[in-house]
Design a protein around this motif. Structure first.
Motif, mmCIF file in Angstrom:
data_model
loop_
_atom_site.group_PDB
_atom_site.id
_atom_site.type_symbol
_atom_site.label_atom_id
_atom_site.label_comp_id
_atom_site.label_asym_id
_atom_site.label_seq_id
_atom_site.Cartn_x
_atom_site.Cartn_y
_atom_site.Cartn_z
ATOM 1 N N ALA A 125 43.890 56.695 -28.917
ATOM 2 C CA ALA A 125 44.472 55.349 -29.018
ATOM 3 C C ALA A 125 43.377 54.290 -28.912
ATOM 4 O O ALA A 125 43.399 53.282 -29.641
ATOM 5 C CB ALA A 125 45.514 55.149 -27.923
ATOM 6 N N ALA A 126 42.418 54.510 -28.013
ATOM 7 C CA ALA A 126 41.293 53.581 -27.891
ATOM 8 C C ALA A 126 40.478 53.550 -29.176
ATOM 9 O O ALA A 126 40.054 52.473 -29.630
ATOM 10 C CB ALA A 126 40.410 53.998 -26.714
ATOM 11 N N THR A 127 40.266 54.704 -29.778
ATOM 12 C CA THR A 127 39.546 54.775 -31.045
ATOM 13 C C THR A 127 40.246 53.943 -32.118
ATOM 14 O O THR A 127 39.598 53.188 -32.852
ATOM 15 C CB THR A 127 39.436 56.242 -31.504
ATOM 16 O OG1 THR A 127 38.599 56.953 -30.597
ATOM 17 C CG2 THR A 127 38.867 56.343 -32.911
ATOM 18 N N ALA A 128 41.563 54.069 -32.201
ATOM 19 C CA ALA A 128 42.319 53.315 -33.205
ATOM 20 C C ALA A 128 42.156 51.815 -33.003
ATOM 21 O O ALA A 128 41.958 51.060 -33.969
ATOM 22 C CB ALA A 128 43.794 53.710 -33.156
ATOM 23 N N GLY A 175 27.407 51.615 -27.633
ATOM 24 C CA GLY A 175 26.907 51.915 -26.304
ATOM 25 C C GLY A 175 27.478 51.013 -25.233
ATOM 26 O O GLY A 175 27.789 51.457 -24.118
ATOM 27 N N TRP A 176 27.664 49.730 -25.555
ATOM 28 C CA TRP A 176 28.235 48.807 -24.569
ATOM 29 C C TRP A 176 29.743 48.988 -24.447
ATOM 30 O O TRP A 176 30.308 48.782 -23.370
ATOM 31 C CB TRP A 176 27.849 47.370 -24.918
ATOM 32 C CG TRP A 176 26.400 47.105 -24.589
ATOM 33 C CD1 TRP A 176 25.315 47.385 -25.358
ATOM 34 C CD2 TRP A 176 25.885 46.545 -23.373
ATOM 35 N NE1 TRP A 176 24.156 47.032 -24.713
ATOM 36 C CE2 TRP A 176 24.468 46.506 -23.494
ATOM 37 C CE3 TRP A 176 26.471 46.055 -22.213
ATOM 38 C CZ2 TRP A 176 23.645 46.015 -22.487
ATOM 39 C CZ3 TRP A 176 25.650 45.555 -21.204
ATOM 40 C CH2 TRP A 176 24.260 45.543 -21.346
ATOM 41 N N ALA A 364 32.880 43.733 -23.598
ATOM 42 C CA ALA A 364 34.196 43.130 -23.380
ATOM 43 C C ALA A 364 35.298 43.947 -24.055
ATOM 44 O O ALA A 364 36.377 44.179 -23.471
ATOM 45 C CB ALA A 364 34.201 41.692 -23.906
ATOM 46 N N ALA A 365 35.041 44.396 -25.289
ATOM 47 C CA ALA A 365 36.041 45.184 -26.017
ATOM 48 C C ALA A 365 36.314 46.505 -25.314
ATOM 49 O O ALA A 365 37.476 46.904 -25.138
ATOM 50 C CB ALA A 365 35.566 45.428 -27.449
ATOM 51 N N GLY A 366 35.247 47.202 -24.916
ATOM 52 C CA GLY A 366 35.417 48.482 -24.244
ATOM 53 C C GLY A 366 36.141 48.349 -22.917
ATOM 54 O O GLY A 366 37.044 49.125 -22.596
#
Length: 408
Positions: A125-128, A175-176, A364-366
């Motif tokens: 889900a995170a990948t999507a 990486g971030w 921030a996204a991760g």
């Protein structure tokens, strides 16, 4: 002649796409060789599944966000025979294939950081979310002309941000993102004693680790050289600079780590990560220096993360991709200058703004994506599943079933 050129470009980009596709095998083998035996099957399934989900969401949503192009038209139009918008011979289709393999590298990077304790479906889900929205925003801003960022940089600094093959767009961003994911996930159980001292977990299989690094190194010449995306844009300078950066990363990591095989093989990758941004504008000696700096940085930062900062990034993907990618983006603005033997046409100020912006957006996204999943569906295996290992807990088979089955 136009037909021959377009057909040649299609084949050129297709070969590059296949080489970068092969790099995902390298990602998988590198993770298999690093994690414990009880998590090797999970590493293989994650990389392949992440690739499939990435490609699907990138096709349906992500590519349109990045470039304003979608493929929801008839096949005649897609191959350039049904009106304007698509080039002949399906050039835009192989370009999508090529760029999709880059996009899928982001969750492959993240996979190494969160290994051995992450749930399977929340990771997909995170990948999507990442490849459907967040990565395309960076890609369209820094590689394309979307959202006005490059126009602003050109007007402000005299040059656009330069990232030829993705030190920032792919590696630093990935990486971030991984750092945000690892901070949400927490450390593996048993990684640190009650007093905070590190408990060593050695790689499970050095030959697999080394083979993964070799596959990545070979594929990287498609990753970098084929980023020209046309035959008339290809440059031998990119190939030589990639080679020299790889060598620089190997030599410095070899020396500082006292011949540790994990660091030596990842040192090669550190050099290649860092040189991506400026591989088309640096002098080979500049590329050697960039690779050498990246090799030193990776070994130092990996040890700091694990020992001092207590960040359990299993494969060291934040030091390798996050920090070395950031360093490569900045150093493109240094070693790309004509005064240091480069081709010029690059601004250190633009490199600084673009590089730091890409890294911070990735963090921030991760942190946001994995934070939301953590608070809704959960992202971590329970203690018993983690103890048994992800292979048995999630996939119901180990990498060595005959050895592990009692009585066999």
């Amino acid at each position: 002649m136009d037909a021959a050129k377009t057909g040649g470009d299609v084949l050129f980009v297709l070969i590059g796409a296949v080489m970068v596709l092969a790099m995902h095998c390298g990602f998988a083998l590198l993770e298999v060789g690093t994690v414990r035996r009880k998590n090797q099957v999970n590493a293989l399934v994650k990389i392949l599944s992440d690739f499939a989900v990435s490609t699907l969401v990138y096709f349906v949503v992500g590519y349109s966000v990045a470039y304003g192009v979608d493929f929801l038209v008839d096949a005649k139009t897609l191959v350039g025979k049904g009106g304007p918008g698509f080039a002949a011979y399906g050039y835009d289709l192989v370009k999508f294939f090529f760029l999709a393999t880059f996009a899928a590298a982001v969750p492959a990077i993240v996979s190494g950081g969160i290994a051995e304790r992450a749930k399977f479906w929340p990771q997909l889900a995170a990948t999507a979310a990442l490849i459907g929205l967040f990565y395309p925003l960076v890609e369209g801003s820094l590689w394309g002309t979307r959202f006005g960022l490059q126009a602003w940089m050109t007007a402000t600094f005299g040059q656009p941000f330069h990232d030829f093959a993705g030190s920032v767009v792919v590696h630093a961003f990935g990486g971030w993102v991984a750092l945000g994911a690892v901070l949400n996930l927490g450390n593996r159980r048993g990684r640190y004693r009650a007093n905070g001292s590190l408990i060593a977990i050695p790689p499970s299989n050095i030959p697999f680790l080394a083979l993964g690094a070799w596959v990545l190194c070979v594929g990287w010449f498609g990753f970098n050289v084929m980023s020209a995306q046309t035959l008339d844009g290809v440059s031998g300078l990119v190939a030589l600079n990639s080679l020299m950066a790889m060598v620089g990363g190997i030599i410095t990591s070899l020396l500082i780590s006292r011949t540790d095989p994990g660091f030596v093989h990842n040192g090669a990758l550190a050099g290649l990560v860092a040189v991506c941004a400026g591989s088309d504008i640096m002098h080979p000696l500049g590329a050697l220096a960039v690779g050498g700096i990246a090799g030193l940085l990776f070994v130092w930062a990996f040890n700091k993360c694990q020992i001092n900062w207590k960040i359990d990034d299993v494969l060291g993907v934040w030091p390798l991709h996050g920090l070395c990618g950031l360093t490569g983006g900045l150093l493109a603005g240094v070693f790309g200058q004509e005064t240091l033997g480069g081709l010029g046409g690059v601004s250190l100020a633009a490199q600084t703004v673009g590089t730091l912006g890409g890294a911070l957006f990735g963090l921030a996204a991760g942190y946001a994506v994995y934070g939301v999943l953590k608070r809704t569906v959960g992202i971590r295996l329970d203690p018993e599943q983690e103890y048994k290992g992800a292979d048995l807990s999630l996939h119901h088979i180990t990498a060595y079933p005959e050895e592990d089955a009692p009585g066999m």
